[in-house]
Design a protein around this motif. Structure first.
Motif, PDB file in Angstrom:
ATOM      1  N   LYS A   1       0.844  -1.212   0.000  1.00 14.77           N
ATOM      2  CA  LYS A   1       0.000   0.000   0.000  1.00 14.77           C
ATOM      3  C   LYS A   1       0.872   1.253   0.000  1.00 14.77           C
ATOM      4  O   LYS A   1       0.584   2.212  -0.713  1.00 14.77           O
ATOM      5  CB  LYS A   1      -0.937   0.010   1.206  1.00 14.77           C
ATOM      6  N   GLU A   2       1.945   1.229   0.779  1.00 14.07           N
ATOM      7  CA  GLU A   2       2.848   2.382   0.835  1.00 14.07           C
ATOM      8  C   GLU A   2       3.553   2.599  -0.502  1.00 14.07           C
ATOM      9  O   GLU A   2       3.687   3.730  -0.961  1.00 14.07           O
ATOM     10  CB  GLU A   2       3.871   2.197   1.959  1.00 14.07           C
ATOM     11  N   HIS A   3       3.981   1.525  -1.130  1.00 11.24           N
ATOM     12  CA  HIS A   3       4.662   1.640  -2.427  1.00 11.24           C
ATOM     13  C   HIS A   3       3.777   2.336  -3.452  1.00 11.24           C
ATOM     14  O   HIS A   3       4.261   3.150  -4.249  1.00 11.24           O
ATOM     15  CB  HIS A   3       5.064   0.252  -2.937  1.00 11.24           C
ATOM     16  N   ALA A   4       2.474   2.028  -3.440  1.00  6.76           N
ATOM     17  CA  ALA A   4       1.544   2.590  -4.424  1.00  6.76           C
ATOM     18  C   ALA A   4       0.807   3.822  -3.903  1.00  6.76           C
ATOM     19  O   ALA A   4      -0.074   4.346  -4.591  1.00  6.76           O
ATOM     20  CB  ALA A   4       0.536   1.522  -4.846  1.00  6.76           C
ATOM     21  N   ASN A   5       1.152   4.287  -2.716  1.00 10.86           N
ATOM     22  CA  ASN A   5       0.520   5.473  -2.113  1.00 10.86           C
ATOM     23  C   ASN A   5      -0.999   5.326  -2.019  1.00 10.86           C
ATOM     24  O   ASN A   5      -1.753   6.261  -2.299  1.00 10.86           O
ATOM     25  CB  ASN A   5       0.872   6.738  -2.897  1.00 10.86           C
ATOM     26  N   LEU A   6      -1.466   4.139  -1.608  1.00 12.46           N
ATOM     27  CA  LEU A   6      -2.896   3.883  -1.529  1.00 12.46           C
ATOM     28  C   LEU A   6      -3.471   4.381  -0.220  1.00 12.46           C
ATOM     29  O   LEU A   6      -2.863   4.218   0.836  1.00 12.46           O
ATOM     30  CB  LEU A   6      -3.169   2.386  -1.667  1.00 12.46           C
ATOM     31  N   THR A   7      -4.654   4.977  -0.314  1.00 13.95           N
ATOM     32  CA  THR A   7      -5.352   5.431   0.893  1.00 13.95           C
ATOM     33  C   THR A   7      -6.742   4.790   0.945  1.00 13.95           C
ATOM     34  O   THR A   7      -6.852   3.632   1.306  1.00 13.95           O
ATOM     35  CB  THR A   7      -5.426   6.972   0.955  1.00 13.95           C
ATOM     36  N   ASP A   8      -7.784   5.510   0.537  1.00 14.89           N
ATOM     37  CA  ASP A   8      -9.133   4.968   0.688  1.00 14.89           C
ATOM     38  C   ASP A   8      -9.775   4.462  -0.597  1.00 14.89           C
ATOM     39  O   ASP A   8     -10.741   3.707  -0.557  1.00 14.89           O
ATOM     40  CB  ASP A   8     -10.045   6.000   1.346  1.00 14.89           C
ATOM     41  N   THR A   9      -9.266   4.840  -1.747  1.00 18.65           N
ATOM     42  CA  THR A   9      -9.800   4.386  -3.028  1.00 18.65           C
ATOM     43  C   THR A   9      -8.649   3.917  -3.895  1.00 18.65           C
ATOM     44  O   THR A   9      -7.585   4.534  -3.896  1.00 18.65           O
ATOM     45  CB  THR A   9     -10.561   5.528  -3.748  1.00 18.65           C
ATOM     46  N   VAL A  10      -8.867   2.822  -4.616  1.00 15.22           N
ATOM     47  CA  VAL A  10      -7.826   2.286  -5.488  1.00 15.22           C
ATOM     48  C   VAL A  10      -8.403   2.075  -6.880  1.00 15.22           C
ATOM     49  O   VAL A  10      -9.606   1.921  -7.055  1.00 15.22           O
ATOM     50  CB  VAL A  10      -7.229   0.958  -4.962  1.00 15.22           C
ATOM     51  N   THR A  11      -7.522   2.069  -7.864  1.00 17.56           N
ATOM     52  CA  THR A  11      -7.903   1.804  -9.247  1.00 17.56           C
ATOM     53  C   THR A  11      -7.216   0.530  -9.710  1.00 17.56           C
ATOM     54  O   THR A  11      -5.999   0.415  -9.609  1.00 17.56           O
ATOM     55  CB  THR A  11      -7.500   2.983 -10.161  1.00 17.56           C
ATOM     56  N   PHE A  12      -8.021  -0.409 -10.193  1.00 17.71           N
ATOM     57  CA  PHE A  12      -7.512  -1.632 -10.810  1.00 17.71           C
ATOM     58  C   PHE A  12      -7.445  -1.381 -12.309  1.00 17.71           C
ATOM     59  O   PHE A  12      -8.434  -0.949 -12.907  1.00 17.71           O
ATOM     60  CB  PHE A  12      -8.470  -2.798 -10.563  1.00 17.71           C
ATOM     61  N   MET A  13      -6.292  -1.646 -12.909  1.00 21.90           N
ATOM     62  CA  MET A  13      -6.122  -1.504 -14.351  1.00 21.90           C
ATOM     63  C   MET A  13      -5.763  -2.861 -14.941  1.00 21.90           C
ATOM     64  O   MET A  13      -4.757  -3.467 -14.561  1.00 21.90           O
ATOM     65  CB  MET A  13      -5.004  -0.503 -14.675  1.00 21.90           C
ATOM     66  N   GLY A  14      -6.609  -3.342 -15.864  1.00 27.84           N
ATOM     67  CA  GLY A  14      -6.330  -4.602 -16.533  1.00 27.84           C
ATOM     68  C   GLY A  14      -5.265  -4.420 -17.590  1.00 27.84           C
ATOM     69  O   GLY A  14      -5.303  -3.455 -18.353  1.00 27.84           O
ATOM     70  N   LEU A  15      -4.296  -5.326 -17.620  1.00 27.68           N
ATOM     71  CA  LEU A  15      -3.219  -5.290 -18.614  1.00 27.68           C
ATOM     72  C   LEU A  15      -3.129  -6.621 -19.356  1.00 27.68           C
ATOM     73  O   LEU A  15      -2.052  -7.063 -19.734  1.00 27.68           O
ATOM     74  CB  LEU A  15      -1.880  -4.975 -17.948  1.00 27.68           C
ATOM     75  N   GLY A  16      -4.258  -7.245 -19.572  1.00 29.97           N
ATOM     76  CA  GLY A  16      -4.261  -8.524 -20.283  1.00 29.97           C
ATOM     77  C   GLY A  16      -4.027  -9.682 -19.345  1.00 29.97           C
ATOM     78  O   GLY A  16      -4.942 -10.120 -18.661  1.00 29.97           O
ATOM     79  N   THR A  17      -2.795 -10.181 -19.284  1.00 25.58           N
ATOM     80  CA  THR A  17      -2.501 -11.355 -18.462  1.00 25.58           C
ATOM     81  C   THR A  17      -2.236 -11.020 -16.991  1.00 25.58           C
ATOM     82  O   THR A  17      -2.235 -11.917 -16.148  1.00 25.58           O
ATOM     83  CB  THR A  17      -1.288 -12.138 -19.015  1.00 25.58           C
ATOM     84  N   ILE A  18      -1.982  -9.742 -16.687  1.00 23.19           N
ATOM     85  CA  ILE A  18      -1.803  -9.296 -15.301  1.00 23.19           C
ATOM     86  C   ILE A  18      -2.656  -8.051 -15.102  1.00 23.19           C
ATOM     87  O   ILE A  18      -3.273  -7.546 -16.033  1.00 23.19           O
ATOM     88  CB  ILE A  18      -0.320  -9.002 -14.948  1.00 23.19           C
ATOM     89  N   PHE A  19      -2.679  -7.545 -13.859  1.00 19.76           N
ATOM     90  CA  PHE A  19      -3.341  -6.269 -13.601  1.00 19.76           C
ATOM     91  C   PHE A  19      -2.516  -5.466 -12.614  1.00 19.76           C
ATOM     92  O   PHE A  19      -1.588  -5.992 -11.989  1.00 19.76           O
ATOM     93  CB  PHE A  19      -4.790  -6.458 -13.118  1.00 19.76           C
ATOM     94  N   GLN A  20      -2.837  -4.194 -12.519  1.00 19.40           N
ATOM     95  CA  GLN A  20      -2.137  -3.314 -11.592  1.00 19.40           C
ATOM     96  C   GLN A  20      -3.151  -2.628 -10.685  1.00 19.40           C
ATOM     97  O   GLN A  20      -4.312  -2.438 -11.065  1.00 19.40           O
ATOM     98  CB  GLN A  20      -1.340  -2.252 -12.348  1.00 19.40           C
ATOM     99  N   ILE A  21      -2.685  -2.243  -9.496  1.00 21.16           N
ATOM    100  CA  ILE A  21      -3.490  -1.487  -8.544  1.00 21.16           C
ATOM    101  C   ILE A  21      -2.784  -0.159  -8.315  1.00 21.16           C
ATOM    102  O   ILE A  21      -1.606  -0.130  -7.952  1.00 21.16           O
ATOM    103  CB  ILE A  21      -3.668  -2.249  -7.212  1.00 21.16           C
TER     104      ILE A  21
END
Length: 158
Positions: free
Chosen positions: A104-124
């Motif tokens: 969570k710290e690496h991605a600076n996540l707090t109360d809302t997150v975005t999931f992005m589909g990249l085909g075979t993997i995804f990112q948050i």
């Protein structure tokens, strides 16, 4: 093969849990028809986001390490980058995952997150960073023509 497609926002609860988007869970069920493996989550080594890897795709990636000299500096760097901060996480019955604090710290996540589909993997991503990433990717492709290998139809495949 099921792909992770689209961009989805979900809330991160106070315990650090977030629901994996329904379409992503469906893609995972199709991928894991025979065996039930956890997802592998790791910090991206290039961007401030978390990568979500189906177990079998992560295994394919890491199998390439078997061809390297296990005592080489390059092997050590790649293995450390891939494995040291990776976490196997299984969604609960409601499709939620509990993200470790360091991710969570690496991605600076707090109360809302975005999931992005990249085909075979995804990112948050943190939502505003996700918007910037999409904008940056489009700008990069406008500067440099898109080059993808040609698609073979089923008739053309051996």
């Amino acid at each position: 093969m099921s792909l992770f497609l689209g961009t989805h926002q979900n809330r991160l609860d106070v315990k650090g849990r977030v629901s994996v988007p329904a379409s992503f869970r469906s893609a995972l069920r199709q991928r894991q028809a025979k065996e039930n493996h956890p997802l592998i989550f790791r910090p991206s080594h290039k961007m401030a986001c978390i990568e979500g890897w189906p177990y079998e795709i992560f295994s394919e990636l890491t199998n390439s390490l078997d061809t390297m000299d296990v005592f080489s500096e390059e092997h050590g760097d790649i293995a450390t980058t891939l494995y040291a901060e990776a976490w196997p996480i299984e969604p609960d019955k409601e499709g939620r995952i509990l993200l470790p604090d360091h991710l969570k710290e690496h991605a600076n996540l707090t109360d809302t997150v975005t999931f992005m589909g990249l085909g075979t993997i995804f990112q948050i991503w943190e939502p505003s960073a996700a918007l910037e990433r999409c904008k940056s990717a489009r700008q990069n492709l406008q500067k440099t023509p898109l080059s993808i290998p040609p698609i073979k139809t089923r008739r053309e495949q051996p």
